[in-house]
Write an enzyme that holds these catalytic residues in place. Structure first.
Site, mmCIF file in Angstrom:
data_model
loop_
_atom_site.group_PDB
_atom_site.id
_atom_site.type_symbol
_atom_site.label_atom_id
_atom_site.label_comp_id
_atom_site.label_asym_id
_atom_site.label_seq_id
_atom_site.Cartn_x
_atom_site.Cartn_y
_atom_site.Cartn_z
ATOM 1 C CE LYS A 84 -1.718 1.742 3.775
ATOM 2 N NZ LYS A 84 -1.422 3.263 4.231
ATOM 3 C CG ASN A 85 2.553 2.893 3.731
ATOM 4 O OD1 ASN A 85 1.522 3.205 3.401
ATOM 5 N ND2 ASN A 85 3.030 2.763 4.738
ATOM 6 C CB CYS A 89 -4.593 11.247 11.475
ATOM 7 S SG CYS A 89 -2.691 10.909 11.505
ATOM 8 N NE ARG A 115 0.828 10.472 9.855
ATOM 9 C CZ ARG A 115 0.451 9.304 9.196
ATOM 10 N NH1 ARG A 115 -0.556 8.797 9.687
ATOM 11 N NH2 ARG A 115 1.211 8.954 8.167
ATOM 12 C CG ASP A 148 3.307 2.022 9.468
ATOM 13 O OD1 ASP A 148 3.007 2.943 10.231
ATOM 14 O OD2 ASP A 148 3.470 2.076 8.223
ATOM 15 N NE ARG A 169 -6.622 4.280 5.650
ATOM 16 C CZ ARG A 169 -5.612 4.758 6.487
ATOM 17 N NH1 ARG A 169 -5.986 5.257 7.768
ATOM 18 N NH2 ARG A 169 -4.726 5.271 6.033
HETATM 19 C C1 UD1 Z 1 4.671 7.334 6.382
HETATM 20 C C2 UD1 Z 1 3.778 6.098 5.888
HETATM 21 C C3 UD1 Z 1 3.268 5.571 7.507
HETATM 22 C C4 UD1 Z 1 4.578 5.428 8.284
HETATM 23 C C5 UD1 Z 1 5.271 6.467 8.451
HETATM 24 C C6 UD1 Z 1 6.578 6.529 9.094
HETATM 25 C C7 UD1 Z 1 2.858 6.177 3.858
HETATM 26 C C8 UD1 Z 1 1.512 6.427 2.928
HETATM 27 N N1 UD1 Z 1 2.684 6.229 5.262
HETATM 28 O O1 UD1 Z 1 3.746 8.403 6.578
HETATM 29 O O2 UD1 Z 1 2.740 4.364 7.337
HETATM 30 O O3 UD1 Z 1 3.938 5.258 9.638
HETATM 31 O O4 UD1 Z 1 5.962 6.991 6.889
HETATM 32 O O5 UD1 Z 1 7.211 5.330 8.685
HETATM 33 O O6 UD1 Z 1 3.688 5.716 3.262
HETATM 34 N N2 UD1 Z 1 6.598 15.305 10.174
HETATM 35 C C9 UD1 Z 1 6.680 16.367 10.250
HETATM 36 N N3 UD1 Z 1 6.698 17.557 9.426
HETATM 37 C C10 UD1 Z 1 6.619 16.958 8.205
HETATM 38 C C11 UD1 Z 1 6.448 15.461 8.046
HETATM 39 C C12 UD1 Z 1 6.528 14.709 8.958
HETATM 40 O O7 UD1 Z 1 6.713 17.087 11.622
HETATM 41 O O8 UD1 Z 1 6.402 17.840 7.332
HETATM 42 C C13 UD1 Z 1 6.771 14.310 11.407
HETATM 43 C C14 UD1 Z 1 5.284 13.400 11.353
HETATM 44 O O9 UD1 Z 1 4.470 14.094 12.233
HETATM 45 C C15 UD1 Z 1 5.796 12.235 12.176
HETATM 46 C C16 UD1 Z 1 7.128 11.875 11.661
HETATM 47 O O10 UD1 Z 1 7.669 13.281 11.147
HETATM 48 O O11 UD1 Z 1 5.857 12.427 13.544
HETATM 49 C C17 UD1 Z 1 7.226 10.845 10.446
HETATM 50 O O12 UD1 Z 1 6.344 11.354 9.478
HETATM 51 P P1 UD1 Z 1 6.618 10.674 7.928
HETATM 52 O O13 UD1 Z 1 7.792 9.978 7.858
HETATM 53 O O14 UD1 Z 1 6.494 11.877 7.027
HETATM 54 O O15 UD1 Z 1 5.521 9.699 7.602
HETATM 55 P P2 UD1 Z 1 4.210 9.717 6.639
HETATM 56 O O16 UD1 Z 1 5.072 9.979 5.271
HETATM 57 O O17 UD1 Z 1 3.186 10.777 7.060
#
Ligand code: UD1
Length: 420
Positions: free
Chosen positions: A22-23, A119, A124, A307, A399
């Site tokens: 999925k990811n 969420c 996030r 995850d 999902r």
């Molecule tokens: C992706 C995965 C999710 C997984 C996560 C971490 C997908 C669709 N989702 O989520 O399943 O749990 O990686 O492995 O692939 N952050 C900020 N600012 C930003 C971006 C992120 O502060 O601009 C923080 C987030 O709040 C979180 C952390 O960084 O605490 C990790 O986020 P990120 O690696 O971006 O995860 P996702 O891409 O949202």
């Protein structure tokens, strides 16, 4: 709303085919607006998030078909027919929609994408995506809950992420593919799904190197052509079924199971007493006697994945002795704890730490799923618990797990879907 009714304490035996990731599929599908040609995607899992993604791609002006596990995407007759807006109704159901920001800016010079709200697992934010895109020449305003982005042609830049954000790295990888000049991403996320996205983009004519490491170099090209790509297998689905084998004391052959990508999970489960055998078809997983407890800290890849945190916690509930979990990625990812406690688990949470004291048995009860991986942990606990467990709000599970109850029934679980 559907629920899953599980009568537990049955060891699972047999084989389970692991679905496409999925990811990996989400960003790779959302990269379609970058491409000037027809794209065929194989091994796409039939999941609610994927249907949402296809709906978004349609709103952006591309045509899609989805047969079995193959998605075909046709671009509009001219790039001018592409739409630049991702509406709130879609973004609020799937945060990953924000991944269309980079492709739209790169292709159209503008994007209007609803700002994802909070969420269940935390705030996030997307600040790291925006700061990095600004370095490439984009400007952003926040208007009526929408991120309004504009740019002339994006230009290559040197970006050092404050944190190796998965989504941020993906957005930038896509944007930089059509930018003017070279972009270097440092402290980039190294998740295998990012490498799969880079492989996809390269197959369409992009020039990306270093993916899978923390320094990725992208030399922008003028256009991308159509082609074909097979989505990698889902390492989190595979990890979940590894736990299913262990928690029920059964033995499963996971066909098409990614292995190297699950190193950290295999290592921790191995410490607990789970044994693995790599075969030509996949990976055989079983338990070697009693399980013992461990300490786990979630980390960006190649560390232990957040995850898989909820699922290993379910297993730790039934392991000998005390163990701990430190959740370092998301601030509010312990929603499953109180539900596991309803089944008889002994867990205490203090800030980002959870302390688990193993118990001899869990006893079935009605429980409520709060997010995707939390739901998976409740199903796993239900498979091991004596009596009947009802996992409510199973739409979270839909999902991210392709026909989970069908896959589990085939290997001996007593699990049925029913209306709540
Ligand atoms: C992706 C995965 C999710 C997984 C996560 C971490 C997908 C669709 N989702 O989520 O399943 O749990 O990686 O492995 O692939 N952050 C900020 N600012 C930003 C971006 C992120 O502060 O601009 C923080 C987030 O709040 C979180 C952390 O960084 O605490 C990790 O986020 P990120 O690696 O971006 O995860 P996702 O891409 O949202």
């Amino acid at each position: 709303m559907d629920k899953l009714v599980i009568r537990g304490a049955r060891p699972l035996h047999g084989h389970i085919r692991i679905s496409g990731s999925k990811n990996a599929a989400l960003p790779i599908l959302l990269a379609a607006p970058l491409v000037d040609g027809v794209i065929e995607y194989d091994n796409v899992p039939r999941l609610r998030d994927i249907f949402t993604t296809l709906k978004l791609i349609n709103i952006l002006g591309l045509e899609t078909t989805f047969e079995q596990n193959r998605v075909t995407v046709h671009p509009p007759a001219s790039p001018g027919a592409l739409n630049h807006e991702a509406p709130y109704d879609l973004v609020k159901t799937m945060r990953a929609s924000v991944l269309c920001l980079g492709p739209l800016l790169a292709r159209l010079g503008r994007a209007r994408v609803a700002l994802p709200g909070g969420c269940a697992i935390g705030a996030r934010p997307v600040n790291l995506h925006l700061t990095a895109l600004e370095k490439m020449g984009a400007t952003f305003d926040l208007e009526a809950g929408y991120i309004e982005g504009r740019c002339d042609r994006l230009r290559g830049a040197h970006i050092i992420f404050d944190f190796p954000t998965v989504g941020g790295t993906e957005n930038l990888l896509m944007a930089a593919s059509l930018a003017d000049g070279r972009t270097v991403l440092e402290n980039a996320a190294r998740e295998p799904e990012i490498a799969d996205l880079a492989e996809f983009l390269n197959a369409m004519g992009a020039r990306i190197s270093g993916h899978g490491t923390s320094v990725i170099t992208i030399d922008g090209v003028a256009s991308l052509h159509g082609g074909r790509h097979t989505i990698m297998s889902d390492r989190i689905e595979a990890g979940t079924y590894m736990v299913a084998a262990a928690i029920t004391g059964g033995e499963l052959l996971l066909e098409g199971c990614p292995y190297r990508e699950l190193d950290a999970v295999v290592f921790k489960l191995g410490e607990m007493g789970v044994v693995f055998e790599k075969t030509p078809d996949g990976v055989r997983v079983a338990r070697n006697g009693d399980l013992v407890n461990v300490d786990v800290a979630t980390q960006p890849y190649p560390g232990f994945p957040t995850d898989m945190q909820a699922q290993i916690m379910a297993l730790m509930c039934l392991a000998r002795g005390a163990g701990s979990i430190k959740e370092t990625i998301f601030e509010n990812r312990y929603m499953h704890v109180q539900e596991l406690v309803r089944l008889g688990a002994r867990i205490k949470v203090s800030g980002q730490n959870a302390f688990v004291h193993g118990v001899k048995r869990l006893v079935g009860a009605p429980v409520m799923a709060s997010d995707l991986r939390a739901s998976a942990s409740l199903v796993l606990a239900g498979l091991a618990a004596e009596g009947t467990t009802e996992v409510q709000r199973v739409y979270h599970l839909d999902r991210g797990y392709e026909t989970m109850e069908v896959k589990l029934s085939r290997v001996g679980a007593d699990i049925v879907r029913a209306r709540e």
